[in-house]
Design a protein around this motif. Structure first.
Motif, short mmCIF file in Angstrom:
data_model
loop_
_atom_site.label_atom_id
_atom_site.label_comp_id
_atom_site.label_asym_id
_atom_site.label_seq_id
_atom_site.Cartn_x
_atom_site.Cartn_y
_atom_site.Cartn_z
N THR A 70 0.12 -6.94 1.14
CA THR A 70 0.59 -6.09 0.05
C THR A 70 -0.43 -6.05 -1.09
OG1 THR A 70 2.88 -6.62 0.61
CG2 THR A 70 2.48 -5.72 -1.58
N LYS B 42 -3.28 -3.93 -0.07
CA LYS B 42 -2.90 -2.51 -0.12
C LYS B 42 -2.94 -1.99 -1.55
CE LYS B 42 0.64 0.75 1.29
NZ LYS B 42 1.94 0.94 1.93
N GLU B 43 -2.50 -2.80 -2.52
CA GLU B 43 -2.55 -2.40 -3.92
C GLU B 43 -3.99 -2.19 -4.37
OE1 GLU B 43 -0.46 -5.41 -6.07
OE2 GLU B 43 1.50 -4.80 -5.29
N ARG C 81 -6.82 -6.23 5.49
CA ARG C 81 -5.36 -6.12 5.53
C ARG C 81 -4.84 -6.32 6.95
NH1 ARG C 81 -1.73 -0.98 4.82
NH2 ARG C 81 0.25 -1.98 4.41
N THR D 32 2.43 -11.24 4.62
CA THR D 32 2.95 -10.01 4.03
C THR D 32 2.54 -9.87 2.57
OG1 THR D 32 5.05 -11.12 3.54
CG2 THR D 32 4.93 -9.86 5.59
N LYS D 33 2.54 -10.98 1.84
CA LYS D 33 2.14 -10.93 0.43
C LYS D 33 0.67 -10.57 0.30
CE LYS D 33 1.86 -13.72 -3.76
NZ LYS D 33 2.05 -15.04 -4.35
#
Length: 122
Positions: A60, A63-64, A93, A56-57
């Motif tokens: 994320t 995604k950033e 991702r 998940t990290k």
């Protein structure tokens, strides 16, 4: 006051209120090299997080990077090439979410090279 005067006064009031300070505010655009540095920093953070195996990290952080990349704009060819590289980020991702960290790392490295190559399309 007559209806005509009230109508004109209210029309002027609405038109004056329509021109707020936001209308005249200058939108701050980052230069392409600044955005590329920001995207590279996000991708490096994602690459650094791969050994932790926290899907998940990593997703994320990718995604950033992708969101930062959406700020890049120069010309048609540049945006076409940018979109191809952003697809690599999307694939990385998805792989990170599936906990396929080796493949995600490879896609991130390819995306990083792609973003570095975007400077020639400016």
């Amino acid at each position: 006051m007559t209806f005509k005067k009230i109508f004109i006064a209210s029309t002027l009031l609405v038109s004056i209120l329509g021109f707020s300070s936001v209308t005249y505010a200058k939108e701050v655009h980052k230069t392409v090299p600044e955005v590329l540095k920001e995207v590279d920093a996000h991708m490096q953070a994602a690459l650094d997080a791969i050994p932790s195996a926290d899907s998940t990290k990593i997703a994320t952080l990718i995604k950033e990077a992708s969101q930062s990349a959406s700020e890049l704009s120069a010309n048609y060819k540049f945006e076409f090439e940018r979109d191809k590289v952003v697809l690599k980020l999307k694939k990385a991702r998805e792989l990170a979410k599936k906990s396929d960290f080796a493949a995600a790392e490879q896609e991130l490295k390819e995306a990083r090279e792609g973003f570095a190559g975007l400077t020639k399309f400016q």
